[in-house]
Design an enzyme around this catalytic site. Structure first.
Site, mmCIF file in Angstrom:
data_model
loop_
_atom_site.group_PDB
_atom_site.id
_atom_site.type_symbol
_atom_site.label_atom_id
_atom_site.label_comp_id
_atom_site.label_asym_id
_atom_site.label_seq_id
_atom_site.Cartn_x
_atom_site.Cartn_y
_atom_site.Cartn_z
ATOM 1 N N ASP A 429 9.094 31.425 39.379
ATOM 2 C CA ASP A 429 9.214 32.777 39.904
ATOM 3 C C ASP A 429 8.547 33.809 39.003
ATOM 4 O O ASP A 429 7.683 34.585 39.422
ATOM 5 C CB ASP A 429 10.703 33.108 40.094
ATOM 6 C CG ASP A 429 10.953 34.433 40.800
ATOM 7 O OD1 ASP A 429 10.393 35.455 40.370
ATOM 8 O OD2 ASP A 429 11.716 34.445 41.780
ATOM 9 N N LEU A 457 10.891 36.125 44.100
ATOM 10 C CA LEU A 457 9.987 35.220 44.802
ATOM 11 C C LEU A 457 10.643 33.895 45.149
ATOM 12 O O LEU A 457 10.299 33.283 46.164
ATOM 13 C CB LEU A 457 8.723 34.993 43.974
ATOM 14 C CG LEU A 457 7.897 36.252 43.695
ATOM 15 C CD1 LEU A 457 6.595 35.891 43.008
ATOM 16 C CD2 LEU A 457 7.632 37.053 44.965
ATOM 17 N N ASP A 458 11.579 33.422 44.336
ATOM 18 C CA ASP A 458 12.308 32.216 44.720
ATOM 19 C C ASP A 458 13.027 32.430 46.052
ATOM 20 O O ASP A 458 13.025 31.558 46.928
ATOM 21 C CB ASP A 458 13.322 31.837 43.647
ATOM 22 C CG ASP A 458 12.713 30.979 42.551
ATOM 23 O OD1 ASP A 458 11.691 30.325 42.807
ATOM 24 O OD2 ASP A 458 13.260 30.968 41.439
ATOM 25 N N VAL A 459 13.668 33.596 46.202
ATOM 26 C CA VAL A 459 14.388 33.881 47.452
ATOM 27 C C VAL A 459 13.401 34.084 48.599
ATOM 28 O O VAL A 459 13.532 33.471 49.668
ATOM 29 C CB VAL A 459 15.300 35.104 47.280
ATOM 30 C CG1 VAL A 459 15.860 35.556 48.626
ATOM 31 C CG2 VAL A 459 16.444 34.781 46.323
#
Length: 598
Positions: A429, A457-459
């Site tokens: 991320d 960004l992971d989400v």
């Protein structure tokens, strides 16, 4: 109904027409993604209702979606108020020691992706015999989903694994260059700092907050570590990283990203076996379900071999849409099940992404277990993973391998870079944020670029992963063939920064003005004006007023604002989210599904 199909379908929404109206921050994402999936604008089909999105044609009944900022009477009317109320400002602001807004339209972007997911799911459901559905979602739901792991931790039975406090990367070199550091290995961490002659006590004290910054959204590192990097030129820092196995990434600007942008879609879909006979797998027909079943993916099976956030979140969303999700875990189970803080002995954060999933322990290093996994894939509809690049092929578990046992499988990979950047660092991320200009996009003009320690960004990458799987499933319904789908953190970054990059492409300033989305302090908390009210609201000194009185004062002058959530545990009782947060069987806080189908 039978699956609508056309012989030349190459994209899931080919021959469908799009009508759209609503908040542009949300609907611009919806329109862009639906067009990339094949939908064509239908001027005659533009909607009269605010936030209404409709897909028609292709042999389907009309698929409809409604998007809003928040529930009626909630006072959530734009990006700033949604970030404030849902806790996004609180989590993002942990690095600074006080709440602050993201200068990028994060919840609007996530809402747009959720709306596309709902529309695709509705079309899949129609293909499989369920009734046509109208889907609704909102930025308030997207915001709660984005903070769901942090919310779960706030309601756990024990404290955090690492200290919460201001601070964190990026670091600064002797030339003043900002850079991110990444390693998942404590040995590499120690070797990097030893190579730079860092104090041993600072090196040891820094590892735990650095290691858990994904979970806590902050990293109160010893100041000595920042002092060390400022004493060394970037070349020396890069050398230390190369010798230790750690990685560094200089923060890139939005202008840098614009110069190298390739215009690629945030995901790719590649049907396989297009020249051969149609597959005979049981999955080819999409496992038709009785029309009385409400959820569009009911009866489908998803195998998920995911770690951390991106792939587990994508599978979690598919489970919420009705699929049975089976996690592939290593012998002994996923070690993150024990990551503190816990609820009833299970990691609260792990539960936020994995509750309700089944689990099967598979040793992918053993040929017998890999054979077992192939047998499971032969009976599944989706195989989803986020292993390191090249690992699946090395194990004989890549899309071509599994297509031989199930030619109707939707094979999904959620990665970091999608092989689109040649010199890409580790695909995590914070490194992707650094490399793509997100650090500039989330901070307004006049502030140093700083990637958020909230896992933006992971989400968003998990949302893109679920969106790509749904697009693949719909394409399978229309063609009868399996599909490989790829999504990435890079694609998520490009979606998030698209408005900023568009401003830069027009010759404008890609960053928002100084002070943008800075909440205002009151005597007992913080308030966040709407973006339209912010400039006028900043002229008032509210520090001696209670939060309700401060809101009333601004309201008397025609300015709109909302209270900022600073303690996520307060969300349970917040009237702005009545009925949106509950407790699961382990006692962990759980946010409601991000869509409603009617």
């Amino acid at each position: 109904m039978a699956s609508p199909a056309i012989s030349q379908t190459v994209r899931p929404l080919d021959t469908l027409r799009l009508g759209i109206l609503g908040p542009p921050q949300i609907t611009s994402v919806v329109a862009q993604h639906l067009r990339l999936l094949g939908a064509q604008d239908d001027v005659a089909g533009q909607q009269d209702a605010p936030g209404a999105i409709t897909l028609t044609g292709g042999g389907y009944e009309s698929a409809q979606a409604t998007v809003t900022w928040g529930g009626s009477g909630s006072g959530l009317v734009d990006e700033a108020t949604v970030q404030a109320a849902t806790g996004v400002m609180a989590v993002h602001g942990r690095r600074d020691g006080h709440p602050r807004g993201l200068a990028a339209d994060y919840t609007a972007t996530a809402t747009g992706v959720l709306a596309v997911q709902g529309l695709l799911a509705g079309l899949i459901g129609q293909s499989r015999g369920t009734a046509a559905a109208h889907v609704s979602t909102g930025a308030d739901r997207a915001g709660l989903l984005a903070v769901s792991q942090y919310l779960a931790a706030a309601g756990a039975d024990e404290g955090e694994a690492a200290q919460l406090g201001p601070g964190g990367p990026p670091f600064t070199s002797a030339e003043g260059v900002l850079f991110e550091l990444e390693t998942l290995d404590p040995g590499a961490w120690a070797a990097f700092w030893r190579a730079l002659d860092a104090p041993a006590d600072a090196m040891r004290a820094g590892w735990r907050p650095f290691q858990f910054r994904y979970a806590t959204a902050c990293a109160p590192l010893p100041q000595a570590l920042h002092t060390v990097t400022r004493a060394h030129p970037l070349a020396r820092i890069r050398q230390a990283a190369a010798l230790s196995g750690a990685e560094v990434c200089v923060l890139h600007t939005l202008a840098d990203r614009l110069a190298e942008a390739d215009g690629a879609a945030p995901w790719s879909l590649r049907p396989y076996g297009a020249d051969g006979p149609l597959p005979s797998s049981r999955a080819a027909s999409g496992n038709p379900v009785p029309p009385t079943v409400g959820l569009p993916l009911a009866g489908l099976t998803v195998l998920e071999a995911g770690r951390r956030i991106q792939a587990p979140l994508a599978a979690h969303l598919l489970g919420l849409l009705g699929a049975e999700v089976v996690r592939i875990e290593p012998p002994g189970g996923d070690p993150l099940r024990g990551m503190p803080p816990a609820c009833a002995g299970i990691s609260a954060r792990w539960l936020a992404l994995n509750r309700g999933k089944k689990a099967v322990e598979i040793d992918i290093k053993a040929e017998a277990d890999r054979r077992r996994l192939r047998e499971m894939a032969a009976e599944a509809d989706v195989f989803l993973h986020n292993w390191a690049p090249g690992k699946a092929a090395g194990l004989g578990l890549d899309s071509d391998d599994l297509a031989r046992v199930n030619p109707a499988l939707v094979y999904a990979y959620t990665g970091g870079w999608a092989d689109r950047i040649a010199d890409a660092p580790m695909g995590t991320d914070f490194m992707v944020q650094a490399r793509t200009g997100v650090g500039e996009a989330v901070r307004p003009e006049g502030e140093a670029p700083v990637p958020s320690l909230m896992t933006l960004l992971d989400v968003l990458g998990g949302l893109h992963g679920a969106e790509a799987v749904l697009a693949g499933l719909l394409l399978r319904e229309r063609t009868g063939r399996g599909v490989r789908v790829d999504s990435s953190l890079l694609g998520a970054a490009d979606t998030l920064t698209a408005p900023a990059l568009a401003r830069a492409a027009r010759g404008g300033n890609p960053r928002r003005p100084a002070g943008f989305r800075h909440p205002l302090p009151t005597a007992d908390g913080w308030i966040a004006p709407t973006d339209d009210s912010a400039l006028a609201a900043a002229a008032y000194d509210l520090r001696e007023l209670s939060t309700p009185d401060a809101l009333a004062r601004l309201g008397s002058h025609g300015l709109t604002a909302t209270a900022v959530t600073t303690d996520l545990s307060d969300l349970h009782h917040d009237p702005r989210f009545a009925g949106s947060i509950s407790r699961d069987a382990h006692g962990a806080p759980a946010v409601s599904d991000p869509w409603s189908f009617a």
